[in-house]
Design a protein around this motif. Structure first.
Motif, short mmCIF file in Angstrom:
data_model
loop_
_atom_site.label_atom_id
_atom_site.label_comp_id
_atom_site.label_asym_id
_atom_site.label_seq_id
_atom_site.Cartn_x
_atom_site.Cartn_y
_atom_site.Cartn_z
N LEU A 269 0.79 -1.03 0.06
CA LEU A 269 0.08 -0.14 0.13
C LEU A 269 0.87 1.29 -0.01
CD1 LEU A 269 -2.71 -1.15 2.52
CD2 LEU A 269 -2.86 -0.94 -0.01
N ILE A 270 2.24 1.11 0.26
CA ILE A 270 3.08 2.33 0.45
C ILE A 270 4.35 2.14 -0.81
CG2 ILE A 270 4.24 3.83 1.72
CD1 ILE A 270 3.00 2.83 4.41
N PHE A 271 5.03 1.31 -0.44
CA PHE A 271 6.13 1.19 -1.50
C PHE A 271 5.79 0.71 -2.89
CE2 PHE A 271 8.26 1.24 2.68
CZ PHE A 271 9.21 1.90 2.31
N LYS A 272 4.53 0.16 -3.04
CA LYS A 272 4.15 -0.15 -4.53
C LYS A 272 3.17 0.81 -5.17
CE LYS A 272 5.24 -4.99 -4.52
NZ LYS A 272 4.86 -6.32 -4.81
N ARG A 273 2.81 1.87 -4.38
CA ARG A 273 2.02 3.22 -4.67
C ARG A 273 2.71 4.26 -4.74
NH1 ARG A 273 -4.07 1.54 -2.45
NH2 ARG A 273 -4.21 -0.50 -3.22
N ALA A 274 3.29 4.63 -3.62
CA ALA A 274 4.03 6.01 -3.77
C ALA A 274 5.20 6.19 -4.64
CB ALA A 274 4.57 6.42 -2.20
N GLY B 256 12.74 -5.75 -3.02
CA GLY B 256 12.74 -7.10 -3.30
C GLY B 256 12.56 -7.08 -4.91
N LEU B 257 12.33 -6.37 -5.39
CA LEU B 257 11.92 -6.20 -6.71
C LEU B 257 12.95 -5.83 -7.80
CD1 LEU B 257 8.52 -4.45 -6.78
CD2 LEU B 257 8.97 -7.05 -6.96
N PRO B 258 13.41 -6.61 -8.91
CA PRO B 258 14.49 -6.26 -9.61
C PRO B 258 14.06 -5.16 -10.80
CG PRO B 258 13.49 -8.24 -10.45
CD PRO B 258 12.80 -7.85 -9.29
N VAL B 259 14.68 -4.03 -10.58
CA VAL B 259 14.40 -2.86 -11.29
C VAL B 259 15.63 -2.44 -12.20
CG1 VAL B 259 13.73 -0.52 -11.37
CG2 VAL B 259 12.78 -1.93 -9.52
N LEU B 260 15.07 -2.02 -13.51
CA LEU B 260 16.18 -1.67 -14.56
C LEU B 260 15.79 -0.25 -15.01
CD1 LEU B 260 18.58 -1.97 -16.38
CD2 LEU B 260 17.09 -3.05 -18.15
N GLU C 198 7.26 -2.62 -18.20
CA GLU C 198 7.30 -1.16 -18.01
C GLU C 198 6.86 -0.55 -16.63
OE1 GLU C 198 8.40 3.07 -20.44
OE2 GLU C 198 7.22 1.36 -21.22
N LEU C 199 7.53 0.24 -15.98
CA LEU C 199 7.10 0.92 -14.82
C LEU C 199 6.85 2.34 -14.97
CD1 LEU C 199 9.35 -0.81 -12.21
CD2 LEU C 199 7.11 -1.46 -12.57
N PRO C 200 5.82 3.05 -14.14
CA PRO C 200 5.56 4.59 -14.33
C PRO C 200 6.95 5.03 -14.07
CG PRO C 200 3.92 3.51 -13.44
CD PRO C 200 4.62 2.37 -13.53
N CYS C 201 7.44 5.94 -14.54
CA CYS C 201 8.75 6.79 -14.44
C CYS C 201 8.92 8.26 -14.68
CB CYS C 201 9.93 5.80 -15.19
SG CYS C 201 11.60 6.65 -14.83
N GLU C 202 9.52 8.99 -13.93
CA GLU C 202 9.39 10.37 -14.47
C GLU C 202 10.70 11.07 -13.61
OE1 GLU C 202 6.92 14.52 -14.04
OE2 GLU C 202 5.60 12.53 -13.59
N GLU C 203 11.33 11.93 -14.51
CA GLU C 203 12.58 12.60 -14.21
C GLU C 203 12.12 14.08 -13.73
OE1 GLU C 203 17.25 12.83 -15.74
OE2 GLU C 203 15.63 12.66 -17.13
N ARG C 204 12.65 14.52 -12.63
CA ARG C 204 12.24 15.80 -12.09
C ARG C 204 13.38 16.09 -11.43
NH1 ARG C 204 7.21 18.14 -10.95
NH2 ARG C 204 6.26 16.73 -12.37
N CYS D 240 7.40 4.17 -9.93
CA CYS D 240 6.16 3.62 -9.07
C CYS D 240 6.57 2.06 -9.33
CB CYS D 240 4.87 4.07 -9.65
SG CYS D 240 3.62 3.07 -8.62
N LEU D 241 6.57 1.29 -8.50
CA LEU D 241 6.90 -0.14 -8.50
C LEU D 241 5.55 -1.16 -8.96
CD1 LEU D 241 9.34 -0.86 -5.48
CD2 LEU D 241 9.95 -0.42 -7.85
N ALA D 242 4.63 -0.45 -9.17
CA ALA D 242 3.38 -1.24 -9.57
C ALA D 242 3.27 -0.80 -10.89
CB ALA D 242 2.16 -0.77 -9.03
N PRO D 243 3.42 -1.77 -12.13
CA PRO D 243 3.24 -1.35 -13.55
C PRO D 243 2.28 -0.44 -13.93
CG PRO D 243 3.60 -3.61 -13.35
CD PRO D 243 3.16 -2.95 -12.06
#
Length: 395
Positions: free
Chosen positions: A53-58, A81-85, A154-160, A167-170
């Motif tokens: 509810l937090i680490f996969k949403r915020a 625990g998730l592999p991210v590229l 793909e995961l939601p991603c933004e550079e700012r 966001c760790l939820a696709p």
């Protein structure tokens, strides 16, 4: 880069408040002491709920612009625990994926580097910088498949503002303006996107909230940091500002009156590190201390079990490395900050973990002077209740 006038005025007002705290021996105060159940730091069900509810949403700050400055740059990492590229494509756009080959689940990249495409080391399937499947090894024997449906997830991603948020939820939410409420303007003003990434160190500690609680107050400076922090910064003297669930904590220096005496009042907001400091907190898991010499950005990741966290300490500064001697000095500084953080904060956190597991107390108590900790736990509970209609906590 010069700071906007309104921001200089806002920070200057905070500096004036902190000057008053030092002169009157006061600090920011909440309404009353508040308790937090000991189970918050122990319960496995709560730990799992925090992940979902937090680490996969915020939006999580997972990388810096300075880590991936060029097209083709990439970083493979583990987050909760998730592999991210994370990578920057040839057009300069930053993307994030789950680092999992759709063929048999192996990673398609490791560590950091620069390449135009990613090749799975297991069976040599190849993917473009956009995550699309480019080629299958020995396709004539594999059989017909729809390549368009076999890309990386793909995961939601933004550079700012010099940072890369994921966001760790696709299909999860990614609304940085709503999450940060103007807080990222601080980093635009600091020109953070053009800083130099120096490297990182990793330490391990107790439950992630035990560790994070230590970043949220200065009540312990005199007793726990008598030779490292207290000579610069008075104990139990903090000012808190909320930006959504995020916090800017002001810490005046002992010398704040002397440092600001000859500075025009309308310029007090430009004197960060010269009379006062800030620790900037990104909910749920990042603490940033910016200093002229070196900046430490701590990323706290829960797990692998409820009683442990893995913290990545990242180091940046404004100027690039000058020469080999400078590089050696930087490495020494990073080791020093890592050692202080671990030995003075994380070791006692591990002792606290044992204390809580003993069952000695049903609750912990955060005082009126520990408003940052109260605020953090209020937002934690807001996310865990999973009811967006519920009023948000306010500082």
């Amino acid at each position: 880069m010069e700071m906007p006038v309104d921001r200089v005025q806002q920070v200057g007002d905070v500096a004036e408040i902190m000057l008053g705290y030092v002169e009157k021996r006061k600090t920011h105060q909440g309404e009353r002491p508040r308790t937090v159940p000991t189970s918050t730091y122990l319960d496995k069900d709560q730990f799992n709920a925090e992940i979902e509810l937090i680490f996969k949403r915020a939006p999580l700050m997972l990388a810096f612009t300075a880590e991936l400055p060029n097209p083709g740059d990439y970083k493979a990492m583990e987050a909760v625990g998730l592999p991210v590229l994370i990578n920057r494509d040839k057009a300069g756009k930053v993307r994030a994926f789950l680092n999992v080959c759709p063929h048999r689940g192996a990673p398609v990249a490791e560590g950091k580097g620069n390449c135009p495409r990613f090749t799975c080391k297991y069976h040599a399937w190849t993917f473009g910088a956009d995550g699309k499947l480019i080629g299958i090894a020995e396709p004539s024997t594999f059989g017909d498949v729809d390549k368009s449906e076999l890309g990386l997830r793909e995961l939601p991603c933004e550079e700012r503002a010099g940072m890369i948020f994921v966001c760790l939820a696709p299909n999860g939410p990614m609304n940085l303006d709503r999450h940060f409420r103007g807080f990222l303007d601080d980093f635009d003003a600091l020109d953070f996107a053009h800083w130099t990434y120096l490297g990182s160190r990793t330490i391990e500690g107790a439950n992630w909230k035990i560790a994070f609680d230590g970043y949220l107050e200065g009540y312990h400076f005199k007793s726990l940091h008598p030779e490292t922090i207290f000579p610069r910064t008075p104990s139990n003297t903090m000012h808190y500002e909320g930006f959504g669930p995020n916090i800017r904590i002001g810490f005046p220096q002992h010398s704040i009156a002397e440092q600001l005496r000859d500075v025009p009042r309308d310029q007090w907001g430009t004197r960060e590190n010269y009379g006062y400091d800030f620790v900037r907190i990104f909910f749920p898991n990042v603490s940033i201390f910016i200093a002229p010499e070196i900046t430490q950005v701590a990323q706290l990741f829960p797990g692998p079990t409820p009683d442990r966290n893995r913290t990545v300490l990242n180091y940046l500064r404004r100027d690039p490395i000058r020469d080999e001697a400078d590089r050696e000095a930087v490495e020494t500084a990073m080791n020093f900050f890592r050692d202080v953080t671990y030995q003075e904060d994380y070791v006692i956190g591990l002792e606290i973990q044992k204390g809580l597991e003993s069952g000695a107390h049903d609750n912990l108590v955060f005082g009126r002077n520990e408003r940052g900790n109260q605020f953090f736990h209020e937002w934690l509970n807001w996310y865990l209740e999973d009811d967006p209609s519920r009023p948000e906590p306010v500082m």
